[in-house]
Design a protein around this motif. Structure first.
Motif, PDB file in Angstrom:
ATOM      1  N   GLU A  75       0.819  -1.210   0.000  1.00  0.00           N
ATOM      2  CA  GLU A  75       0.000   0.000   0.000  1.00  0.00           C
ATOM      3  C   GLU A  75       0.858   1.269   0.000  1.00  0.00           C
ATOM      4  N   VAL A  76       2.082   1.159   0.534  1.00  0.00           N
ATOM      5  CA  VAL A  76       2.974   2.318   0.552  1.00  0.00           C
ATOM      6  C   VAL A  76       3.334   2.730  -0.872  1.00  0.00           C
ATOM      7  N   VAL A  77       3.602   1.738  -1.729  1.00  0.00           N
ATOM      8  CA  VAL A  77       3.917   2.025  -3.128  1.00  0.00           C
ATOM      9  C   VAL A  77       2.703   2.620  -3.832  1.00  0.00           C
ATOM     10  N   ASP A  78       1.527   2.058  -3.574  1.00  0.00           N
ATOM     11  CA  ASP A  78       0.301   2.599  -4.176  1.00  0.00           C
ATOM     12  C   ASP A  78       0.120   4.062  -3.800  1.00  0.00           C
ATOM     13  N   ASP A  79       0.395   4.371  -2.549  1.00  0.00           N
ATOM     14  CA  ASP A  79       0.249   5.741  -2.068  1.00  0.00           C
ATOM     15  C   ASP A  79       1.254   6.666  -2.755  1.00  0.00           C
ATOM     16  N   LEU A  80       2.487   6.168  -2.938  1.00  0.00           N
ATOM     17  CA  LEU A  80       3.508   6.962  -3.611  1.00  0.00           C
ATOM     18  C   LEU A  80       3.135   7.218  -5.074  1.00  0.00           C
ATOM     19  N   ARG A  81       2.560   6.198  -5.717  1.00  0.00           N
ATOM     20  CA  ARG A  81       2.143   6.363  -7.114  1.00  0.00           C
ATOM     21  C   ARG A  81       1.120   7.489  -7.255  1.00  0.00           C
ATOM     22  N   ARG A  82       0.268   7.613  -6.261  1.00  0.00           N
ATOM     23  CA  ARG A  82      -0.767   8.647  -6.312  1.00  0.00           C
ATOM     24  C   ARG A  82      -0.219  10.033  -5.980  1.00  0.00           C
ATOM     25  N   LYS A  83       0.711  10.085  -5.032  1.00  0.00           N
ATOM     26  CA  LYS A  83       1.136  11.374  -4.498  1.00  0.00           C
ATOM     27  C   LYS A  83       2.376  11.959  -5.171  1.00  0.00           C
ATOM     28  N   GLU A  84       3.294  11.086  -5.602  1.00  0.00           N
ATOM     29  CA  GLU A  84       4.557  11.583  -6.134  1.00  0.00           C
ATOM     30  C   GLU A  84       4.423  11.966  -7.604  1.00  0.00           C
ATOM     31  N   ARG A  85       4.798  13.191  -7.908  1.00  0.00           N
ATOM     32  CA  ARG A  85       4.754  13.662  -9.282  1.00  0.00           C
ATOM     33  C   ARG A  85       5.753  12.890 -10.140  1.00  0.00           C
ATOM     34  N   GLU A  86       5.330  12.450 -11.304  1.00  0.00           N
ATOM     35  CA  GLU A  86       6.164  11.694 -12.241  1.00  0.00           C
ATOM     36  C   GLU A  86       6.795  10.472 -11.565  1.00  0.00           C
ATOM     37  N   PHE A  87       5.983   9.757 -10.818  1.00  0.00           N
ATOM     38  CA  PHE A  87       6.470   8.580 -10.094  1.00  0.00           C
ATOM     39  C   PHE A  87       7.143   7.588 -11.038  1.00  0.00           C
ATOM     40  N   ASP A  88       6.527   7.347 -12.190  1.00  0.00           N
ATOM     41  CA  ASP A  88       7.028   6.330 -13.108  1.00  0.00           C
ATOM     42  C   ASP A  88       8.379   6.688 -13.718  1.00  0.00           C
ATOM     43  N   LYS A  89       8.810   7.928 -13.568  1.00  0.00           N
ATOM     44  CA  LYS A  89      10.119   8.330 -14.092  1.00  0.00           C
ATOM     45  C   LYS A  89      11.223   8.199 -13.047  1.00  0.00           C
ATOM     46  N   ARG A  90      10.840   7.877 -11.837  1.00  0.00           N
ATOM     47  CA  ARG A  90      11.829   7.739 -10.763  1.00  0.00           C
ATOM     48  C   ARG A  90      12.475   6.362 -10.826  1.00  0.00           C
ATOM     49  N   GLY A  91      13.765   6.299 -10.509  1.00  0.00           N
ATOM     50  CA  GLY A  91      14.467   5.029 -10.469  1.00  0.00           C
ATOM     51  C   GLY A  91      14.045   4.214  -9.257  1.00  0.00           C
ATOM     52  N   CYS A  92      14.282   2.891  -9.321  1.00  0.00           N
ATOM     53  CA  CYS A  92      13.827   2.037  -8.218  1.00  0.00           C
ATOM     54  C   CYS A  92      14.581   2.327  -6.926  1.00  0.00           C
ATOM     55  N   ARG A  93      15.850   2.787  -7.017  1.00  0.00           N
ATOM     56  CA  ARG A  93      16.566   3.151  -5.793  1.00  0.00           C
ATOM     57  C   ARG A  93      15.887   4.330  -5.120  1.00  0.00           C
ATOM     58  N   GLU A  94      15.486   5.311  -5.925  1.00  0.00           N
ATOM     59  CA  GLU A  94      14.833   6.492  -5.378  1.00  0.00           C
ATOM     60  C   GLU A  94      13.472   6.146  -4.780  1.00  0.00           C
ATOM     61  N   VAL A  95      12.730   5.256  -5.456  1.00  0.00           N
ATOM     62  CA  VAL A  95      11.439   4.820  -4.915  1.00  0.00           C
ATOM     63  C   VAL A  95      11.652   4.107  -3.584  1.00  0.00           C
ATOM     64  N   GLY A  96      12.679   3.268  -3.524  1.00  0.00           N
ATOM     65  CA  GLY A  96      12.979   2.579  -2.275  1.00  0.00           C
ATOM     66  C   GLY A  96      13.285   3.549  -1.150  1.00  0.00           C
ATOM     67  N   ARG A  97      14.043   4.604  -1.467  1.00  0.00           N
ATOM     68  CA  ARG A  97      14.361   5.606  -0.443  1.00  0.00           C
ATOM     69  C   ARG A  97      13.102   6.327   0.026  1.00  0.00           C
ATOM     70  N   LEU A  98      12.225   6.670  -0.924  1.00  0.00           N
ATOM     71  CA  LEU A  98      10.970   7.340  -0.571  1.00  0.00           C
ATOM     72  C   LEU A  98      10.098   6.455   0.320  1.00  0.00           C
ATOM     73  N   ALA A  99      10.191   5.136   0.078  1.00  0.00           N
ATOM     74  CA  ALA A  99       9.392   4.185   0.856  1.00  0.00           C
ATOM     75  C   ALA A  99      10.078   3.777   2.155  1.00  0.00           C
ATOM     76  N   LYS A 100      11.256   4.373   2.416  1.00  0.00           N
ATOM     77  CA  LYS A 100      12.026   4.090   3.636  1.00  0.00           C
ATOM     78  C   LYS A 100      12.466   2.620   3.712  1.00  0.00           C
ATOM     79  N   ALA A 101      12.857   2.083   2.554  1.00  0.00           N
ATOM     80  CA  ALA A 101      13.369   0.709   2.485  1.00  0.00           C
ATOM     81  C   ALA A 101      14.894   0.734   2.450  1.00  0.00           C
TER      82      ALA A 101
END
Length: 211
Positions: free
Chosen positions: A84-110
């Motif tokens: 659900e954390v990823v789903d929330d990021l997809r909704r809230k983060e601008r241009e989520f799909d352009k972010r690298g997986c390392r950056e997504v992981g950092r945003l998700a506190k992984a």
């Protein structure tokens, strides 16, 4: 004379004797070692489908949910970032799909990201009529979400830039029994999640009798 000795004398010392011992319960299946052991810290499962091979975002989300649960159930991770954390990021983060997986992981506190990129996918109700099996293939990588300076330390596993390719198929019979596209997709994702999870924990060798 003990039962194991007697059994060996009756069957010989070759592969067939090993198979017989295995099926008799006197010989345990050898273990397959994990290809990579994940961190004790939070792990995020991220599924990308850049070529839009999956038929719906729901199938992508389902695969992420199934693998996350499988890693938890098998003890391959101690902490998992909820899907659900990823789903929330997809909704809230601008241009989520352009972010690298390392950056997504950092945003998700992984600490680490188990990243799956869909490479091939087919699933349709008409597969049984055409004699084709449903199939999905993904490339799997483990990414260090904490590394920000040294790019060479971002990909933790595997050594190959293309990742570890994992494929599963459904037989024509399995496709026919599933019936609908949604059910076929769920069966494929369930099977794939089980196969990918085994990369990260020790498990008994399968199909010992066919080795």
């Amino acid at each position: 004379m003990g039962p194991i000795v007697a059994l060996l004398l009756c069957t010989g010392c070759g592969m067939q004797s090993g198979i017989l011992l295995f099926h008799s319960g006197l010989l345990k299946s050898p273990n397959v070692q994990a290809e990579f052991k994940l961190t004790d810290g939070p792990v995020l499962v991220l599924v990308d489908d850049f070529e839009e091979m999956l038929e719906s975002p729901e199938a992508r989300n389902l695969l992420g949910q199934l693998l996350s649960q499988e890693l938890v159930d098998k003890g391959a991770v101690k902490k998992i970032v909820r899907p659900e954390v990823v789903d929330d990021l997809r909704r809230k983060e601008r241009e989520f799909d352009k972010r690298g997986c390392r950056e997504v992981g950092r945003l998700a506190k992984a600490d680490q990201v188990v990243w799956m990129r869909v490479r091939d996918y087919y699933a349709g109700e008409e597969a049984a009529d055409r004699g084709e099996a449903a199939k999905i293939t993904v490339a799997v990588k483990v990414i260090n979400a904490l590394e920000e300076k040294d790019k060479s330390k971002v990909r933790l596993w595997p050594a190959s830039y293309d990742g570890s390719q994992v494929s599963v198929e459904l037989t024509v019979g399995e496709v026919g029994r599933a019936g609908t596209r949604e059910a076929i997709a769920k069966a494929l994702c369930t099977k794939l999640a089980g196969r990918v999870a085994k990369l990260f924990y020790d498990h008994p060798m399968e199909d010992f009798s066919s080795q």
